[in-house]
Design a protein around this motif. Structure first.
Motif, short mmCIF file in Angstrom:
data_model
loop_
_atom_site.label_atom_id
_atom_site.label_comp_id
_atom_site.label_asym_id
_atom_site.label_seq_id
_atom_site.Cartn_x
_atom_site.Cartn_y
_atom_site.Cartn_z
N SER A 91 -9.83 20.11 39.69
CA SER A 91 -10.23 19.85 38.43
C SER A 91 -10.98 18.67 37.76
O SER A 91 -10.72 17.68 38.64
N ASP B 95 -1.83 22.34 46.12
CA ASP B 95 -2.24 23.73 46.04
C ASP B 95 -3.62 23.93 46.49
O ASP B 95 -4.15 25.33 46.55
N CYS C 37 -8.99 27.98 47.72
CA CYS C 37 -10.40 27.25 47.79
C CYS C 37 -10.32 26.11 49.05
O CYS C 37 -9.02 25.64 49.49
N LYS D 234 -5.16 18.66 44.02
CA LYS D 234 -3.67 18.84 44.17
C LYS D 234 -3.29 19.64 45.28
O LYS D 234 -4.26 20.12 46.00
N SER E 29 -6.12 23.22 44.28
CA SER E 29 -7.15 23.22 43.18
C SER E 29 -7.73 22.05 42.77
O SER E 29 -7.30 20.84 43.56
N HIS F 65 -14.38 28.99 46.69
CA HIS F 65 -13.20 29.66 46.16
C HIS F 65 -13.12 30.76 47.47
O HIS F 65 -14.09 31.41 47.85
N TRP G 64 -13.27 23.54 36.67
CA TRP G 64 -12.01 23.52 37.74
C TRP G 64 -12.56 24.75 38.69
O TRP G 64 -12.93 25.44 38.45
N MET G 65 -11.50 24.57 39.71
CA MET G 65 -11.64 25.88 40.79
C MET G 65 -9.88 25.95 41.15
O MET G 65 -9.38 25.02 41.70
N ASN G 66 -9.54 27.16 40.97
CA ASN G 66 -7.95 27.44 41.22
C ASN G 66 -8.11 27.79 42.61
O ASN G 66 -9.20 28.63 43.32
N PRO G 67 -6.90 27.78 43.27
CA PRO G 67 -6.97 27.98 44.76
C PRO G 67 -6.82 29.73 44.83
O PRO G 67 -6.56 30.33 43.78
#
Length: 225
Positions: A36, A32, A54, A30, A34, A72, A49-52
């Protein structure tokens, strides 16, 4: 948003480690930042997943397979995708999402109550919606029939957090010599018993809002509890 369908394996390296063996999967990247990884089941829940914040780095392993490493920005944890075959790769510009809108949510309740402020009592007049303070806007600032200033916090479901929020607003507003004294009204479609107890302890009135009545304005008589 970038959509990739690929045969890949996935390794998560960090405080915990996890491995997904080679299999066809959907990869969502995405705007942002992220990332997934999804299978063709489990509804919305990703496999990993990896959230921002990153960043994504693309490379190749010794056998020539693509390796995407998502790191990350704060923790340094990594999501490593080893890609055997890409079956689909496309990017789409979705633009700014307007957000979820539901009938009867707080914004609409605020709008309706401000338009029909006498629902709170005879003689009430609106000062303004979204009255600005240093810690955020008060949903509605108005005056009661005696000319006293009233701050109204509106929730769809009234819980303790909402009472605490209104208490902070009241503490700040009552420092303003132009509008003090300011009392509070906690208004919601449903108010939890614990929230009522806390509100009463802090001399905050509770009002249960009937959304359908507000839409049709069947009655101007408020229900105070």
């Amino acid at each position: 948003m970038r959509l990739v369908i690929a045969r890949c394996s996935v390794d998560y390296v960090g405080r915990l480690t996890a491995h997904l063996p080679m299999s066809p999967r959907l990869i969502l990247m995405k705007a942002d930042g992220s990332v997934s990884i999804h299978a063709d089941d489990r509804a919305f829940k990703p496999l990993n997943w990896m959230n921002p914040p990153c960043r994504l780095r693309e490379s190749e392993d010794d056998s020539g397979r693509k390796v995407w490493t998502v790191t990350h920005g704060k923790s340094g944890e990594k999501l490593v995708l080893t890609i055997e075959e890409i079956q689909h790769d496309s990017s789409h510009e979705l633009g700014v999402d307007p957000g979820l809108r539901k009938d009867g949510v707080e914004a609409h309740l605020q709008e309706l109550l401000a338009e029909h402020i006498t629902t709170l009592g005879e003689g009430y007049t609106l000062i303004r919606r979204e009255y600005p303070t240093a810690i955020g806007p008060v949903d509605i600032l108005c005056r009661d029939g005696e000319g006293h200033t009233v701050a109204v916090e509106i929730k769809r479901r009234g819980e303790i957090d909402g009472v605490e929020q209104l208490s902070r607003y009241l503490e700040l507003l009552n420092r303003d010599p132009v509008i003090t004294p300011v009392r509070g009204i906690f208004a919601a479609q449903e108010i939890k018993p614990q929230a009522r107890v806390l509100a009463n302890d802090r001399d905050i009135s509770c009002v249960t809002l009937d959304y359908e009545a507000l839409r049709g304005i069947e009655s101007d008589v408020p229900r105070l509890f």
